[in-house]
Design a protein around this motif. Sequence first.
Motif, PDB file in Angstrom:
ATOM      1  N   ARG A  95       0.819  -1.211   0.000  1.00 45.31           N
ATOM      2  CA  ARG A  95       0.000   0.000   0.000  1.00 45.31           C
ATOM      3  C   ARG A  95       0.857   1.267   0.000  1.00 45.31           C
ATOM      4  NH1 ARG A  95      -5.233  -0.593   2.981  1.00 45.31           N
ATOM      5  NH2 ARG A  95      -5.816  -2.786   2.844  1.00 45.31           N
ATOM      6  N   GLY A  96       2.182   1.087  -0.065  1.00 44.01           N
ATOM      7  CA  GLY A  96       3.070   2.230  -0.041  1.00 44.01           C
ATOM      8  C   GLY A  96       3.444   2.692   1.349  1.00 44.01           C
ATOM      9  N   VAL A  97       3.208   1.844   2.368  1.00 45.56           N
ATOM     10  CA  VAL A  97       3.512   2.197   3.754  1.00 45.56           C
ATOM     11  C   VAL A  97       4.813   1.513   4.174  1.00 45.56           C
ATOM     12  CG1 VAL A  97       2.715   2.106   6.142  1.00 45.56           C
ATOM     13  CG2 VAL A  97       1.061   2.432   4.288  1.00 45.56           C
ATOM     14  N   GLU A  98       5.767   2.277   4.656  1.00 45.04           N
ATOM     15  CA  GLU A  98       7.041   1.735   5.057  1.00 45.04           C
ATOM     16  C   GLU A  98       6.931   1.022   6.408  1.00 45.04           C
ATOM     17  OE1 GLU A  98       9.872   1.603   3.255  1.00 45.04           O
ATOM     18  OE2 GLU A  98       8.475   2.324   1.709  1.00 45.04           O
ATOM     19  N   PRO A  99       7.857   0.090   6.711  1.00 50.99           N
ATOM     20  CA  PRO A  99       7.792  -0.642   7.988  1.00 50.99           C
ATOM     21  C   PRO A  99       7.718   0.267   9.201  1.00 50.99           C
ATOM     22  CG  PRO A  99       9.375  -1.680   6.534  1.00 50.99           C
ATOM     23  CD  PRO A  99       8.935  -0.408   5.843  1.00 50.99           C
ATOM     24  N   GLY A 100       8.443   1.385   9.181  1.00 45.78           N
ATOM     25  CA  GLY A 100       8.458   2.287  10.322  1.00 45.78           C
ATOM     26  C   GLY A 100       7.141   2.975  10.573  1.00 45.78           C
ATOM     27  N   ALA A 101       6.217   2.878   9.615  1.00 48.15           N
ATOM     28  CA  ALA A 101       4.875   3.434   9.800  1.00 48.15           C
ATOM     29  C   ALA A 101       3.862   2.349  10.160  1.00 48.15           C
ATOM     30  CB  ALA A 101       4.428   4.175   8.547  1.00 48.15           C
TER      31      ALA A 101
END
Length: 645
Positions: A95-101
């Motif tokens: 979904r375009g969300v990085e692990p840190g988010a």
Amino acid sequence: MPVFHFDIGGNLADPRLEGNSLTLHPLPRVMAALDSLGDAPKGILSNPGPLGEATVAAALHQAFPGRFPDDDLVHWGPKDSRTLFDRAVASAQARGVEPGACVFVGEDPQERAFAREAGMRTAPHPVFALAAIENRPVLWARIGLPEGRDLADLGAVVNGAEVVPVHVASARLVLAMASTSGVQALQQAGYAVDLQGSVEDTVAFLVRDNRPLPPVEGLADAPAATRTDAEAALRATTVFAFVAGELAAAEAPPAVPLGPAPGGVYLAAPAGAPVEEVHLPGAKPGHTERLLPDPALLARPAEVPPAGLVEAFDDTVPSPQTIAAVRGAVTAEVLSGHVARISGIEPLAGEGSVKVRSRDAAAADNALVVEALARRFEELGLTVRLHPFLWRGHRLLNVEAEYAVPGADSTVLISAHMDSTAANGFFVDEDGDPRPYDPAVDPAPGADDDGSGTAAVMAAAECLRRILDSNREPTRNVRFVLFNAEEQGLVGSKYYARAAAAAGDRIAGVFQMDMIAGRQPGSTPIVEIHAGSLVSGPVVSASDALGERVARTVPVIDSEAKVQQLTGLDDPAAGRSDHASFHERGWAAVAVSEDLFSTPDGDPGTGTRQYHTPGDTLVDQDHDTEFAAAVARSVIAAALTFAGL
């Protein structure tokens, strides 16, 4: 936009299994915490276990309608490695969300550690989900209450802030988790906050030590409060030093002290630190208590008694009919039969079936015993519910069997703990060298601790069945409850009591039996009745009244037995058995045992000498089933009378 993933059991909700039906009961403040996240995507990371994904998913959507609509963010499977967390991160990256988010919210510290390995942020409770994504750390905090403020006042502040209590030390001190925002809210409301370090991947314990302290030098003429504080600090330092040394010797991750606690020390242990397996030499049983986060811990709704409960604390003694029923159903032969099956003397269930080697929470046979006991309750026509919870990667079950009375104002519990341990035993490796106890393979029959109490609970259920069949009915609900993982810090009863409080259960009283068969040959039969509570308020007098009921019943059952009523803060079992989990909620509770504790003069108890060893068997010379029957009859008769029979 961040993505939040939640564990279910013990985090969002407490599960209850009744037959093939699963019900999830949302925990306090969880709904509000979920809704505070707005439109942020929310997913699930949970192990459905043997129930299957469809069953758990249906229960989830029924308990939390509309809050987890995205099936792509729901991941099922074991959380014993980072694998499931990597899957969650991958679904977010799509979904375009990085692990840190990505944020994982879960109560278990080992699972949070795996989530961090996968690159996720973590929160130890749903209340802290926003704090995780906003980089506001969650800290262990000792909250001091000033004069003129009580726990209800503190609760009003806590319920509107990022603060979750884990233990009430006294009317003046509470241990809690708090974000930096929560700390600010507490301080602005006038509470002193002593920060003790980051929660991260840790869990809190209270470790007690009853052993005498050396005199504190230079304080002989100091005020009593000063001496008390100095002694508490010395005890905390002494206990923590011992625990830290044992963990270091076992090459386990180090724990962190969180300051003095009632009778010992609070500490925070990371995943992999086996605090439950550290045993203080010479300390009394039950010295370690694992603490659970609960936003409702300060409310104590149980302190408002059910209608008519005060009238129930009268001078009533068991009727002749109840005494006769108890004498007929609760015999030495019945108790020894139950103990033989759950301790491995006889097959667990039926000819040719498996013989139990251990009921330790980490042993495979634990689940088999749960199944057999639940089946017996069902045969008695009771409503059986299983309460799953997680302990150090093991899926365990408390067993509850209930006879419900239409219109009853409250419930009476007759309880014991079903698990065992042989942690005090002596074991050797293949070379004959000493080695630690291994719960996965070593025998832990636990015939007395607490096979005797478990057998008594089963006999109590069989007794109630006889009474019902004679057309006599109680006026209160009667529950028979067997707790798991008591030996690991009262874990099972803590989960059970927290769930009961969240569900609004009205518990009139808890009659716990923990080790009732130990009597050394030739000794006087002594029954210890423990009503002492570390919690102040109405629970103190209510628990004393329960203890008095048992004390009045003992001589009716056995005129030769001597009764030791123990109450107040000097009760050596205060906080040390499963009844303490109910005191914590404001419910009246007593624990009844053999002569387990030494006297104030130092005379040793006359109970079993095989405590926590492989020698705790039905054939041990200190195992007296006739004595166990007398104790069980006394407790059961008192409990059933309290239930209206």
